[in-house]
Write a protein that holds these residues in place. Structure first.
Motif, PDB file in Angstrom:
ATOM      1  N   UNK A  19     -30.644  14.061 -14.064  1.00 46.35           N
ATOM      2  CA  UNK A  19     -30.626  14.092 -12.602  1.00 46.35           C
ATOM      3  C   UNK A  19     -29.504  14.998 -12.105  1.00 46.35           C
ATOM      4  N   UNK A  20     -28.368  14.935 -12.750  1.00 37.70           N
ATOM      5  CA  UNK A  20     -27.240  15.786 -12.360  1.00 37.70           C
ATOM      6  C   UNK A  20     -27.578  17.242 -12.632  1.00 37.70           C
ATOM      7  N   UNK A  21     -28.176  17.513 -13.782  1.00 35.50           N
ATOM      8  CA  UNK A  21     -28.514  18.892 -14.136  1.00 35.50           C
ATOM      9  C   UNK A  21     -29.524  19.465 -13.147  1.00 35.50           C
ATOM     10  N   UNK A  22     -30.526  18.686 -12.752  1.00 35.59           N
ATOM     11  CA  UNK A  22     -31.521  19.218 -11.827  1.00 35.59           C
ATOM     12  C   UNK A  22     -30.934  19.364 -10.427  1.00 35.59           C
ATOM     13  N   UNK A  23     -30.008  18.518 -10.036  1.00 38.79           N
ATOM     14  CA  UNK A  23     -29.389  18.638  -8.719  1.00 38.79           C
ATOM     15  C   UNK A  23     -28.526  19.893  -8.635  1.00 38.79           C
ATOM     16  N   UNK A  24     -27.932  20.296  -9.751  1.00 36.84           N
ATOM     17  CA  UNK A  24     -27.100  21.495  -9.750  1.00 36.84           C
ATOM     18  C   UNK A  24     -27.935  22.749  -9.579  1.00 36.84           C
ATOM     19  N   UNK A  25     -29.189  22.706  -9.988  1.00 39.86           N
ATOM     20  CA  UNK A  25     -30.060  23.873  -9.902  1.00 39.86           C
ATOM     21  C   UNK A  25     -30.881  23.892  -8.622  1.00 39.86           C
ATOM     22  N   UNK A  26     -30.738  22.870  -7.777  1.00 37.09           N
ATOM     23  CA  UNK A  26     -31.509  22.802  -6.540  1.00 37.09           C
ATOM     24  C   UNK A  26     -31.025  23.881  -5.576  1.00 37.09           C
ATOM     25  N   UNK A  27     -31.970  24.464  -4.801  1.00 36.40           N
ATOM     26  CA  UNK A  27     -31.565  25.486  -3.829  1.00 36.40           C
ATOM     27  C   UNK A  27     -30.673  24.877  -2.756  1.00 36.40           C
ATOM     28  N   UNK A  28     -29.791  25.703  -2.225  1.00 38.11           N
ATOM     29  CA  UNK A  28     -28.861  25.262  -1.203  1.00 38.11           C
ATOM     30  C   UNK A  28     -29.609  25.064   0.107  1.00 38.11           C
ATOM     31  N   UNK A  29     -29.642  23.834   0.596  1.00 40.73           N
ATOM     32  CA  UNK A  29     -30.378  23.514   1.814  1.00 40.73           C
ATOM     33  C   UNK A  29     -29.711  24.111   3.049  1.00 40.73           C
ATOM     34  N   UNK A  30     -28.458  24.517   2.942  1.00 39.22           N
ATOM     35  CA  UNK A  30     -27.764  25.066   4.103  1.00 39.22           C
ATOM     36  C   UNK A  30     -28.091  26.537   4.345  1.00 39.22           C
ATOM     37  N   UNK A  31     -28.794  27.183   3.422  1.00 41.26           N
ATOM     38  CA  UNK A  31     -29.176  28.579   3.601  1.00 41.26           C
ATOM     39  C   UNK A  31     -30.309  28.639   4.616  1.00 41.26           C
ATOM     40  N   UNK A  32     -30.079  29.355   5.710  1.00 44.41           N
ATOM     41  CA  UNK A  32     -31.069  29.448   6.765  1.00 44.41           C
ATOM     42  C   UNK A  32     -31.864  30.734   6.607  1.00 44.41           C
ATOM     43  N   UNK A  33     -33.184  30.612   6.654  1.00 46.59           N
ATOM     44  CA  UNK A  33     -34.058  31.766   6.530  1.00 46.59           C
ATOM     45  C   UNK A  33     -34.444  32.217   7.931  1.00 46.59           C
ATOM     46  N   UNK A  34     -34.197  33.486   8.218  1.00 45.73           N
ATOM     47  CA  UNK A  34     -34.544  34.063   9.515  1.00 45.73           C
ATOM     48  C   UNK A  34     -35.921  34.698   9.395  1.00 45.73           C
ATOM     49  N   UNK A  35     -36.896  34.125  10.091  1.00 50.30           N
ATOM     50  CA  UNK A  35     -38.253  34.647  10.041  1.00 50.30           C
ATOM     51  C   UNK A  35     -38.577  35.404  11.317  1.00 50.30           C
ATOM     52  N   UNK A  36     -39.431  36.377  11.167  1.00 51.58           N
ATOM     53  CA  UNK A  36     -39.894  37.161  12.308  1.00 51.58           C
ATOM     54  C   UNK A  36     -41.377  37.436  12.125  1.00 51.58           C
ATOM     55  N   UNK A  37     -42.008  37.870  13.185  1.00 51.69           N
ATOM     56  CA  UNK A  37     -43.425  38.224  13.147  1.00 51.69           C
ATOM     57  C   UNK A  37     -43.571  39.684  13.525  1.00 51.69           C
ATOM     58  N   UNK A  38     -44.379  40.398  12.770  1.00 53.32           N
ATOM     59  CA  UNK A  38     -44.650  41.806  13.062  1.00 53.32           C
ATOM     60  C   UNK A  38     -46.152  42.000  13.227  1.00 53.32           C
TER      61      UNK A  38
END
Length: 107
Positions: free
Chosen positions: A20-39
């Motif tokens: 569980x610890x090993x998989x939690x260390x590899x989890x993506x950072x939830x604080x990274x915000x993705x900026x989406x746009x439409x073209x």
């Protein structure tokens, strides 16, 4: 014999919470915000109802493209993409590269 030790080791890790610890260390950072746009893009050379399939596949191969909605009758595509990963010009180039010249439409 090695297999037995490997299974015993994995079981020990699971019991101790090591997996569980090993998989939690590899989890993506939830604080990274993705900026989406439409073209909106105008697409040329679509002459049959199957042409949008090739255009959509080419655009979806561009890293950062989230969705592609093609209107065959209007010869346009509406693309949702991650602004940190790609640009509308790169998405248009992907369509152009497979024989369907595309250009970014204002608005």
């Amino acid at each position: 014999m090695k297999r037995t030790w490997m299974i015993a080791g994995l079981a020990g890790l699971a019991l101790a919470g090591g997996l569980a610890v090993a998989s939690a260390q590899n989890a993506p950072d939830a604080s990274v915000e993705v900026e989406q746009a439409t073209a909106r893009l105008t697409i040329e050379n679509m002459t049959c109802a199957t042409c949008p399939i090739a255009v959509r596949k080419a655009m979806m191969r561009v890293e950062g493209v989230k969705s592609v909605d093609i209107d065959y009758a209007a010869r346009t595509a509406e693309v949702v993409y991650d602004t940190a990963a790609t640009t509308p010009e790169l998405i248009a180039a992907a369509s152009t590269d497979v024989g369907y010249p595309a250009s970014v439409t204002d608005g």
